[in-house]
Design a protein around this motif. Sequence first.
Motif, PDB file in Angstrom:
ATOM      1  N   ILE A 128      -0.438  -5.566  -1.621  1.00  0.00           N
ATOM      2  CA  ILE A 128       1.006  -5.317  -1.523  1.00  0.00           C
ATOM      3  C   ILE A 128       1.239  -3.885  -1.024  1.00  0.00           C
ATOM      4  CG2 ILE A 128       3.203  -5.236  -2.808  1.00  0.00           C
ATOM      5  CD1 ILE A 128       1.850  -8.063  -2.441  1.00  0.00           C
ATOM      6  N   LEU A 129       0.503  -2.949  -1.598  1.00  0.00           N
ATOM      7  CA  LEU A 129       0.642  -1.547  -1.185  1.00  0.00           C
ATOM      8  C   LEU A 129       0.320  -1.391   0.307  1.00  0.00           C
ATOM      9  CD1 LEU A 129       1.237   1.337  -2.171  1.00  0.00           C
ATOM     10  CD2 LEU A 129      -1.189   1.611  -2.638  1.00  0.00           C
ATOM     11  N   LYS A 130      -0.750  -2.083   0.733  1.00  0.00           N
ATOM     12  CA  LYS A 130      -1.162  -2.001   2.135  1.00  0.00           C
ATOM     13  C   LYS A 130      -0.059  -2.553   3.054  1.00  0.00           C
ATOM     14  CE  LYS A 130      -4.938  -3.341   5.044  1.00  0.00           C
ATOM     15  NZ  LYS A 130      -5.865  -4.406   5.251  1.00  0.00           N
ATOM     16  N   THR A 131       0.523  -3.678   2.654  1.00  0.00           N
ATOM     17  CA  THR A 131       1.606  -4.277   3.464  1.00  0.00           C
ATOM     18  C   THR A 131       2.786  -3.312   3.550  1.00  0.00           C
ATOM     19  OG1 THR A 131       0.937  -6.468   2.723  1.00  0.00           O
ATOM     20  CG2 THR A 131       3.140  -6.292   3.669  1.00  0.00           C
ATOM     21  N   ILE A 132       3.163  -2.741   2.394  1.00  0.00           N
ATOM     22  CA  ILE A 132       4.315  -1.826   2.379  1.00  0.00           C
ATOM     23  C   ILE A 132       4.050  -0.624   3.289  1.00  0.00           C
ATOM     24  CG2 ILE A 132       5.660  -0.229   0.926  1.00  0.00           C
ATOM     25  CD1 ILE A 132       5.306  -2.223  -1.388  1.00  0.00           C
TER      26      ILE A 132
END
Length: 313
Positions: A34-38
Amino acid sequence: MICRICKGKASVELRAHNISLCSKDFIIFFERRILKTIEKFNLIKKNEDKTAVAVSGGKDSLSLLYVLKILGYEASGVYINLGIPDYSEISKEKCKIFSERFDIPVYMFSLTDYLRKNIYEVSRFMKRPACSVCGNVKRYVMNRFCIEYGYTTLATGHNLDDEAATLFSNLMNFNRNHLGKEFLSLPSKLNTVKKVKPFALVSEREVAIYALLNNIDYIYDECPYSKGATSLKYKEAINFIEEGSPGSKLKFMKNYLKNIDIFNSDAKKPKEDNSCSLCGFLTTQNVCSFCNILIRVGAENIISDFRDYFVKL
Ligand code: Q46
Ligand code: ZN
């Protein structure tokens, strides 16, 4: 099954990623993605953006609000009580339990307090399907909440299954107005905040596992009006392909992002933006679809009182 990371006993098998993980490592794996996508798609800026998560009481939206907090983003929930018998009472309760358990604020807007009518009654007035009116109401109310309370970003819990089904449907119908659009975020414009979908590259199953492992209590039932929705057919078709060929769903979306330019020359010119003559918010008409609802139900005089209708659960 052995956990790929710690070599202990695995409890989650992710065929799309060809790995098995224990609960602890699954949570780490999920949160990192999720962090990577954000970060990769520049969805939310830490210490700059204030994010409102549109919560429904379901697993996707509550898990999204939870994970944003865990990852250190400033976020609150906003819930719309549509007045649907049983469903709305249970979903509201789930949001309240969530807010108390994790100490994360959730604000509620009650349609029946505002209009003295539930979504079904409003749709009867409008002579339109409940979901179509509901879509207008949700978009307007969520955005209005952000503007009134200084939130810069509106996040929704749409997951990979939702987005793949939408793309599949747009491709099958050659929907040129939507093909060529980047589905992870929509920039802000004229009184409209930026909209983001941080879960768009994680599957519904992964979100459900994350919710379960973090003790997030959510409503299992879908809204009664969602039955028979055409999107379910597209989801079934994609799941059939995914079953025989794990990872195809994610590949479908990633390849779309890589090749998005091929659709742009074909996209129709968008309609011109306007300010609604009643509320001043974005529309392509003279009066926006929300104010149009107010006019039809004889409630256009209450548009300015909007802020008073958001209460903390
Ligand atoms: S809440 Fe509203 Fe959905 Fe219910 S009435 Fe339709 S649109 S199905 S996501
Ligand atoms: Zn308006």
